[in-house]
Write a protein that holds these residues in place. Structure first.
Motif, PDB file in Angstrom:
ATOM      1  N   HIS A 301      15.858 -17.634   1.698  1.00  0.00           N
ATOM      2  CA  HIS A 301      16.020 -17.150   2.904  1.00  0.00           C
ATOM      3  C   HIS A 301      16.850 -16.372   2.999  1.00  0.00           C
ATOM      4  CE1 HIS A 301      14.319 -15.493   6.543  1.00  0.00           C
ATOM      5  NE2 HIS A 301      15.250 -15.959   6.953  1.00  0.00           N
ATOM      6  N   ALA A 302      17.751 -17.857   2.430  1.00  0.00           N
ATOM      7  CA  ALA A 302      19.474 -17.808   3.449  1.00  0.00           C
ATOM      8  C   ALA A 302      19.774 -16.420   2.809  1.00  0.00           C
ATOM      9  CB  ALA A 302      19.986 -18.519   3.302  1.00  0.00           C
ATOM     10  N   ALA A 303      19.686 -16.304   1.181  1.00  0.00           N
ATOM     11  CA  ALA A 303      20.727 -14.960   0.667  1.00  0.00           C
ATOM     12  C   ALA A 303      20.334 -13.814   0.894  1.00  0.00           C
ATOM     13  CB  ALA A 303      20.648 -15.757  -1.273  1.00  0.00           C
ATOM     14  N   GLN A 304      18.961 -13.339   1.410  1.00  0.00           N
ATOM     15  CA  GLN A 304      17.836 -12.155   2.166  1.00  0.00           C
ATOM     16  C   GLN A 304      18.752 -11.770   2.682  1.00  0.00           C
ATOM     17  OE1 GLN A 304      13.617 -13.681   1.292  1.00  0.00           O
ATOM     18  NE2 GLN A 304      13.583 -12.243   0.197  1.00  0.00           N
ATOM     19  N   ILE A 305      19.041 -12.973   3.730  1.00  0.00           N
ATOM     20  CA  ILE A 305      20.145 -12.865   5.325  1.00  0.00           C
ATOM     21  C   ILE A 305      21.160 -12.346   5.263  1.00  0.00           C
ATOM     22  CG2 ILE A 305      19.964 -13.372   7.325  1.00  0.00           C
ATOM     23  CD1 ILE A 305      16.673 -12.209   7.491  1.00  0.00           C
ATOM     24  N   GLN A 306      21.706 -13.252   4.539  1.00  0.00           N
ATOM     25  CA  GLN A 306      22.970 -13.042   4.199  1.00  0.00           C
ATOM     26  C   GLN A 306      24.245 -12.516   3.910  1.00  0.00           C
ATOM     27  OE1 GLN A 306      25.203 -16.764   6.763  1.00  0.00           O
ATOM     28  NE2 GLN A 306      23.118 -17.634   6.346  1.00  0.00           N
ATOM     29  N   LEU A 307      23.189 -11.349   2.183  1.00  0.00           N
ATOM     30  CA  LEU A 307      23.764 -11.627   1.320  1.00  0.00           C
ATOM     31  C   LEU A 307      23.047 -10.016   0.982  1.00  0.00           C
ATOM     32  CD1 LEU A 307      24.373 -14.016  -0.997  1.00  0.00           C
ATOM     33  CD2 LEU A 307      25.872 -13.486   0.526  1.00  0.00           C
ATOM     34  N   GLY A 308      21.962  -9.704   1.488  1.00  0.00           N
ATOM     35  CA  GLY A 308      20.962  -9.032   0.954  1.00  0.00           C
ATOM     36  C   GLY A 308      20.123  -8.908  -0.165  1.00  0.00           C
ATOM     37  N   TYR A 309      20.407 -10.446  -0.616  1.00  0.00           N
ATOM     38  CA  TYR A 309      19.794 -10.111  -1.988  1.00  0.00           C
ATOM     39  C   TYR A 309      18.010 -10.192  -1.928  1.00  0.00           C
ATOM     40  CZ  TYR A 309      18.610 -13.265  -6.780  1.00  0.00           C
ATOM     41  OH  TYR A 309      17.558 -13.387  -7.274  1.00  0.00           O
ATOM     42  N   GLN A 310      18.092  -8.693  -3.104  1.00  0.00           N
ATOM     43  CA  GLN A 310      16.529  -9.262  -3.177  1.00  0.00           C
ATOM     44  C   GLN A 310      16.052  -9.087  -4.568  1.00  0.00           C
ATOM     45  OE1 GLN A 310      14.443  -9.301  -0.624  1.00  0.00           O
ATOM     46  NE2 GLN A 310      12.984  -9.736  -2.008  1.00  0.00           N
ATOM     47  N   PRO A 311      15.778 -10.237  -5.221  1.00  0.00           N
ATOM     48  CA  PRO A 311      15.337  -9.921  -6.634  1.00  0.00           C
ATOM     49  C   PRO A 311      13.841  -8.976  -6.472  1.00  0.00           C
ATOM     50  CG  PRO A 311      14.257 -11.614  -5.673  1.00  0.00           C
ATOM     51  CD  PRO A 311      15.192 -11.374  -4.625  1.00  0.00           C
ATOM     52  N   ALA A 312      14.417  -7.677  -7.858  1.00  0.00           N
ATOM     53  CA  ALA A 312      13.968  -6.792  -8.401  1.00  0.00           C
ATOM     54  C   ALA A 312      13.118  -6.672  -9.823  1.00  0.00           C
ATOM     55  CB  ALA A 312      14.714  -5.839  -7.750  1.00  0.00           C
ATOM     56  N   THR A 313      13.533  -7.502 -10.232  1.00  0.00           N
ATOM     57  CA  THR A 313      12.544  -7.355 -11.619  1.00  0.00           C
ATOM     58  C   THR A 313      11.919  -8.510 -11.948  1.00  0.00           C
ATOM     59  OG1 THR A 313      14.777  -6.943 -12.562  1.00  0.00           O
ATOM     60  CG2 THR A 313      13.457  -7.195 -13.886  1.00  0.00           C
TER      61      THR A 313
END
Length: 330
Positions: A301-313
């Motif tokens: 959650h933190a990486a999604q919110i603060q880095l825009g991280y979203q695993p795609a594979t």
């Protein structure tokens, strides 16, 4: 309210340690393609054959914006003497890797992972290089009972020397951010896999054994689970962390999980490998190994919110890409 994402990062000069390894070489490929100048540090540690790493970087060596410096990060004097560039960010991925080997050589892991990181942090401080991205590990969580694992979990108790060095490095990063003004981002990688994966890691090791008609060692009762994360997602997270560490509006110290936010059981992994490789696995059951974690699972959650991280594979797609790559390897 959701915090704004880090400002886009224009190409600069990246210093990448461990840049001939699995994750590092993929990161360097992307940086060069996007116009970065890259200096790579690697000592080609004999943990696995040097020729493997040499193949990773063969196409990079003649690039006009690429420089390879063969030096051991334990040697602070040589680091200072050989690294003369004007670096805009440091990405520190070099380390002695592997949980099991750390059980038999804890001092070696301490020297490379802790002293080596200390040298890089001191180098950054002395040269005034503030953005510092560090490759940590999900192993710092040990057997933390709260799942999925979150960066807010406190009182972490690693259960092997490798993990203890990674947690120590995160704590050193806090010291250098708080006291010396570095901008430190630690990234806890969760079981990275895909093309160029180290030959000692389970997917790569199992695949070669299965294709050779040999048995694969399975430890415990097969109930272990891992949060497998494809290298492309990890590299995207590293690139976002580089932007975060370079943005003065962001926190000067942060730690993020980079995982896939789902688990795959060991037996399910083997089943999917059988399908992708079109071969039946022969299992050699072994007792549980000391220092091994039974389950890993990332709260991202933190990486999604603060880095825009979203695993795609997803796992199956990554596994098929790995199998295609393996089919053309020596």
């Amino acid at each position: 309210m959701t915090a704004p994402l880090p400002a886009p990062l224009a190409p600069g000069h990246a210093l990448v340690t461990g840049g001939a390894g699995f994750i590092g070489s993929h990161l360097v490929d992307g940086l060069l393609a996007d116009g970065w100048q890259v200096t790579v540090i690697d000592n080609f540690d004999p943990y696995y054959p040097e020729a493997v790493k040499r193949r990773h970087i063969a196409a990079q060596l003649d690039h006009p914006r690429y420089r390879l410096v063969e030096v051991d990060i334990r040697d602070g004097a040589k680091l200072n003497a050989l690294l003369t560039g004007d670096y805009s960010v440091i990405v520190h991925l070099a380390a002695k890797a592997g949980v099991r080997n750390s059980l038999t050589d804890p001092l070696g892991y301490q020297m490379t992972n802790v002293i080596g990181t200390q040298n890089l942090l001191s180098f950054a401080q002395a040269r005034g290089i503030k953005p510092f991205v560090f490759g940590s590990s999900s192993s710092v969580y040990g057997n933390c009972p709260r799942l999925p694992w979150s960066e807010s979990d406190l009182g972490l108790t690693p259960i092997n020397p490798y993990a203890s060095t990674k947690l120590a490095n995160e704590q050193m990063g806090y010291v250098y951010a708080e006291t010396f003004g570095l901008r430190f981002v630690g990234l806890r990688f969760f079981t990275v896999f895909g093309e160029r994966q180290r030959p000692d890691l389970a997917i790569h090791k199992f695949a070669r054994l299965m294709l050779a008609g040999k048995s694969i060692p399975v430890y415990g009762d097969g109930s272990s689970e891992r949060d497998f994360t494809y290298w492309g997602d990890i590299v995207a997270g590293v690139r976002a962390a580089m932007a975060f560490a370079s943005d003065p509006s962001k926190a000067k110290y942060a730690v993020f999980n980079l995982g896939n936010n789902r688990t795959v059981g060991l037996l399910e992994m083997i089943r999917q490998m059988e399908q992708v490789l079109n071969v039946k696995a022969q299992i050699d059951w072994q007792p549980w190994q000391p220092g091994e974690m039974r389950r890993t699972w990332a709260d991202i959650h933190a990486a999604q919110i603060q880095l825009g991280y979203q695993p795609a594979t997803d796992f199956e797609t990554g596994l098929r890409r790995f199998a295609d790559w393996l089919a053309v390897q020596p």
